[in-house]
Design a protein around this motif. Sequence first.
Motif, PDB file in Angstrom:
ATOM      1  N   PHE A 169      34.173  36.974  40.025  1.00  0.00           N
ATOM      2  CA  PHE A 169      34.118  37.326  38.612  1.00  0.00           C
ATOM      3  C   PHE A 169      33.077  38.424  38.416  1.00  0.00           C
ATOM      4  CE2 PHE A 169      32.388  36.554  34.284  1.00  0.00           C
ATOM      5  CZ  PHE A 169      33.534  36.865  33.571  1.00  0.00           C
ATOM      6  N   GLY A 170      33.440  39.435  37.643  1.00  0.00           N
ATOM      7  CA  GLY A 170      32.560  40.590  37.499  1.00  0.00           C
ATOM      8  C   GLY A 170      32.763  41.544  38.662  1.00  0.00           C
ATOM      9  N   PRO A 171      32.087  42.706  38.652  1.00  0.00           N
ATOM     10  CA  PRO A 171      32.264  43.706  39.718  1.00  0.00           C
ATOM     11  C   PRO A 171      32.070  43.100  41.100  1.00  0.00           C
ATOM     12  CG  PRO A 171      30.968  44.610  37.918  1.00  0.00           C
ATOM     13  CD  PRO A 171      31.125  43.149  37.620  1.00  0.00           C
ATOM     14  N   SER A 172      33.135  43.117  41.902  1.00  0.00           N
ATOM     15  CA  SER A 172      33.110  42.500  43.229  1.00  0.00           C
ATOM     16  C   SER A 172      33.867  43.378  44.223  1.00  0.00           C
ATOM     17  CB  SER A 172      33.761  41.108  43.188  1.00  0.00           C
ATOM     18  OG  SER A 172      33.193  40.307  42.174  1.00  0.00           O
ATOM     19  N   TYR A 179      38.406  46.345  45.352  1.00  0.00           N
ATOM     20  CA  TYR A 179      37.520  46.160  44.198  1.00  0.00           C
ATOM     21  C   TYR A 179      38.250  45.337  43.146  1.00  0.00           C
ATOM     22  CZ  TYR A 179      34.736  47.089  40.023  1.00  0.00           C
ATOM     23  OH  TYR A 179      33.978  46.937  38.895  1.00  0.00           O
ATOM     24  N   THR A 180      37.532  44.415  42.513  1.00  0.00           N
ATOM     25  CA  THR A 180      38.119  43.637  41.424  1.00  0.00           C
ATOM     26  C   THR A 180      37.016  43.133  40.515  1.00  0.00           C
ATOM     27  OG1 THR A 180      39.615  41.811  40.878  1.00  0.00           O
ATOM     28  CG2 THR A 180      38.040  41.427  42.651  1.00  0.00           C
ATOM     29  N   GLU A 181      37.384  42.765  39.294  1.00  0.00           N
ATOM     30  CA  GLU A 181      36.445  42.148  38.371  1.00  0.00           C
ATOM     31  C   GLU A 181      36.891  40.743  37.986  1.00  0.00           C
ATOM     32  OE1 GLU A 181      35.358  44.709  35.135  1.00  0.00           O
ATOM     33  OE2 GLU A 181      34.819  46.356  36.478  1.00  0.00           O
ATOM     34  N   ARG A 197      41.938  41.938  37.462  1.00  0.00           N
ATOM     35  CA  ARG A 197      41.324  42.809  36.455  1.00  0.00           C
ATOM     36  C   ARG A 197      40.683  44.037  37.102  1.00  0.00           C
ATOM     37  NH1 ARG A 197      39.981  41.590  31.061  1.00  0.00           N
ATOM     38  NH2 ARG A 197      38.427  42.960  30.121  1.00  0.00           N
ATOM     39  N   LYS A 198      41.104  45.223  36.633  1.00  0.00           N
ATOM     40  CA  LYS A 198      40.557  46.510  37.101  1.00  0.00           C
ATOM     41  C   LYS A 198      40.495  46.548  38.624  1.00  0.00           C
ATOM     42  CE  LYS A 198      37.859  47.286  32.896  1.00  0.00           C
ATOM     43  NZ  LYS A 198      36.534  47.523  32.304  1.00  0.00           N
ATOM     44  N   SER A 199      41.559  46.074  39.259  1.00  0.00           N
ATOM     45  CA  SER A 199      41.545  45.915  40.708  1.00  0.00           C
ATOM     46  C   SER A 199      42.250  47.065  41.418  1.00  0.00           C
ATOM     47  CB  SER A 199      42.226  44.593  41.092  1.00  0.00           C
ATOM     48  OG  SER A 199      41.704  43.523  40.348  1.00  0.00           O
ATOM     49  N   TYR A 200      41.793  47.348  42.635  1.00  0.00           N
ATOM     50  CA  TYR A 200      42.493  48.311  43.485  1.00  0.00           C
ATOM     51  C   TYR A 200      42.184  48.028  44.949  1.00  0.00           C
ATOM     52  CZ  TYR A 200      38.032  50.942  43.659  1.00  0.00           C
ATOM     53  OH  TYR A 200      36.722  51.312  43.831  1.00  0.00           O
ATOM     54  N   GLU A 236      38.164  39.328  26.253  1.00  0.00           N
ATOM     55  CA  GLU A 236      36.915  39.093  26.970  1.00  0.00           C
ATOM     56  C   GLU A 236      37.226  38.617  28.385  1.00  0.00           C
ATOM     57  OE1 GLU A 236      32.902  36.270  26.701  1.00  0.00           O
ATOM     58  OE2 GLU A 236      34.536  36.058  25.248  1.00  0.00           O
ATOM     59  N   ASN A 237      36.538  39.189  29.335  1.00  0.00           N
ATOM     60  CA  ASN A 237      36.764  38.786  30.720  1.00  0.00           C
ATOM     61  C   ASN A 237      36.116  37.430  30.970  1.00  0.00           C
ATOM     62  OD1 ASN A 237      37.643  38.940  33.347  1.00  0.00           O
ATOM     63  ND2 ASN A 237      35.977  40.245  34.053  1.00  0.00           N
ATOM     64  N   VAL A 238      36.914  36.462  31.349  1.00  0.00           N
ATOM     65  CA  VAL A 238      36.416  35.123  31.643  1.00  0.00           C
ATOM     66  C   VAL A 238      36.835  34.748  33.056  1.00  0.00           C
ATOM     67  CG1 VAL A 238      36.455  34.359  29.234  1.00  0.00           C
ATOM     68  CG2 VAL A 238      38.493  34.050  30.643  1.00  0.00           C
TER      69      VAL A 238
END
Length: 561
Positions: A196-199, A209-211, A226-229, A523-525
């Motif tokens: 969870f969060g920038p990882s 990368y993912t959040e 989320r925001k993954s690549y 909201e990112n949970v």
Amino acid sequence: MTKSLFFISYCLLLLSVQSIFAQAPKKIIIENADNSYVDQIAVPDALLLAGNVKINHDGVVLTCNKAYFFQKENYLKAFGNVQLVQGDTLYLNSKYAEYNGNMKKAFATGDAVMTSPDATLQTDTINFDRNVQEVFYNSKGTIVNKDNTLVSKSGRYYVAQKKFQFLTAVVLTNPKYVIKSNHLDYYSNSGHSYLFGPSTITSKTNYIYTEKGFYDTKKNLAHLLRKSYIKYDDRRIEGDSLFYNRNTEFASATRNVKITDSVNRGIVKGHYAEVYKLKDSMFVTKRAVAVNFVDNDSVYIHGKKLMVTGKEGERILRAYNNVRFYKTDMSGKCDSIHSNSKTALTKLIGNPILWNGESQITGDIMHLIGDNTTRKIDSLKVLNNTFIVSRDTLGTGFNQVKGLNLFGKFREGKLHDVDVIKNTEVIYYMRNDTNELIGINKNVSSKINMILENNAIETITFFNKVDGDIYPEADLPENARKLRGLVWRGDERIKSKDDIFTSEENELNNKLIKEGKAEDAKENVPMKIRKETLDYDKKKPAVKTSTAKSATTKGTSKDKK
């Protein structure tokens, strides 16, 4: 009536007293000590225990070399080779520990090591709250779980769930990859990780990368939300939802998919994609489009399904079903496209039609040939039933060239020199510099050469066995102004990159983009825990697993004494 009320009151009082006694803290029990004594000067109000000390409290057994037992407080301080054991699931070893029987809390420090059937935690200080069955630490800790090693500044372990939670910098190191995150939930029994969060997940083969994501460290499977690549040396895969199998190097992406080829300067977009890295192949569908950069311009190719196969320098692009493509000064349609980067040959297969500027070109077979050195379009080949048509600039007629085959050369990305050979026929509206109609040229010859400037015919030359004339407009009837086989398809012409898609595809695209934006706006949970994680131990026979783990853990504990 009075006796009945008295009896009821008595029963309630009795139950209340029993409840109070039931909730009262259990006393720490001394099961063994080689020596015990009191020293009110050195340690007031304490019973000093020494030699093979063994304490029992409500299912927890504590052993050590020496202990101070404060009976009134139901409190214990333990020294030397301290080990606290809860059932056969948790072992806590340290040089020093404190245990509060009333609070049911333990504190261990000095080379503290916590061992469970699935993992071992080493850190300076460990706190254990038995009431909620949670272990936590606020100093650098190292957790070893089979092939995985986790290092963090702080963390918490939920005994019942077998879950480690890290809310500060944590690094999970595996022989194949490294995971970094500031929020990681790690289940030691299943090896499931929730990010969870920038990882990031880094390996020799790629960078992820993912959040918000899930990673199964045993099966090497990932689901990123989320925001993954996923980034390889030459490709980057993005999407609202990504699935990745490290064992097979397979990845799939759903909604708002974008695959970037950094070497060939190309992008493929769609709303569903599958990438097979070991086979150097991928396919994209759901409003799929390939964007290639050629001649300082972008070429857009669309089909219901796009496939890219082959290694770098030998890649083949295939597009299927109702294919359309667009470039600033050129566009076209066909049933399918086959483009080979090694031979720089692009085949337009099945009813091909090409619009070059205002000219419509058709034929049975159509090839676009590039130059691998300059990476520019070099030439055009049309075989069998070649037909070139354009509207007369001011009138209602059509300029037409018909022949067997066409061979064209490009200059600076534009069709410049065109030869039409064998059984050529022409109808051409000739105008002077003031755009006055001079006449209509109608003839046949064995070959025609046209020089084009800005996609318009500048000169036209006829070769061998020329037969025809220039007719005044009034002398050439309407039915003689069209060559046999003429089909004007100007209403189908693709005039922009948006025209390559159908209205249904655009509706789908707008819907999915809207869904993606709505999801991003939330909201990112943290990700919901999967059923496979919660039910992981249910797959195994409970008795056999417990026995095996107990034996292994106890063996480890004895070694540490």
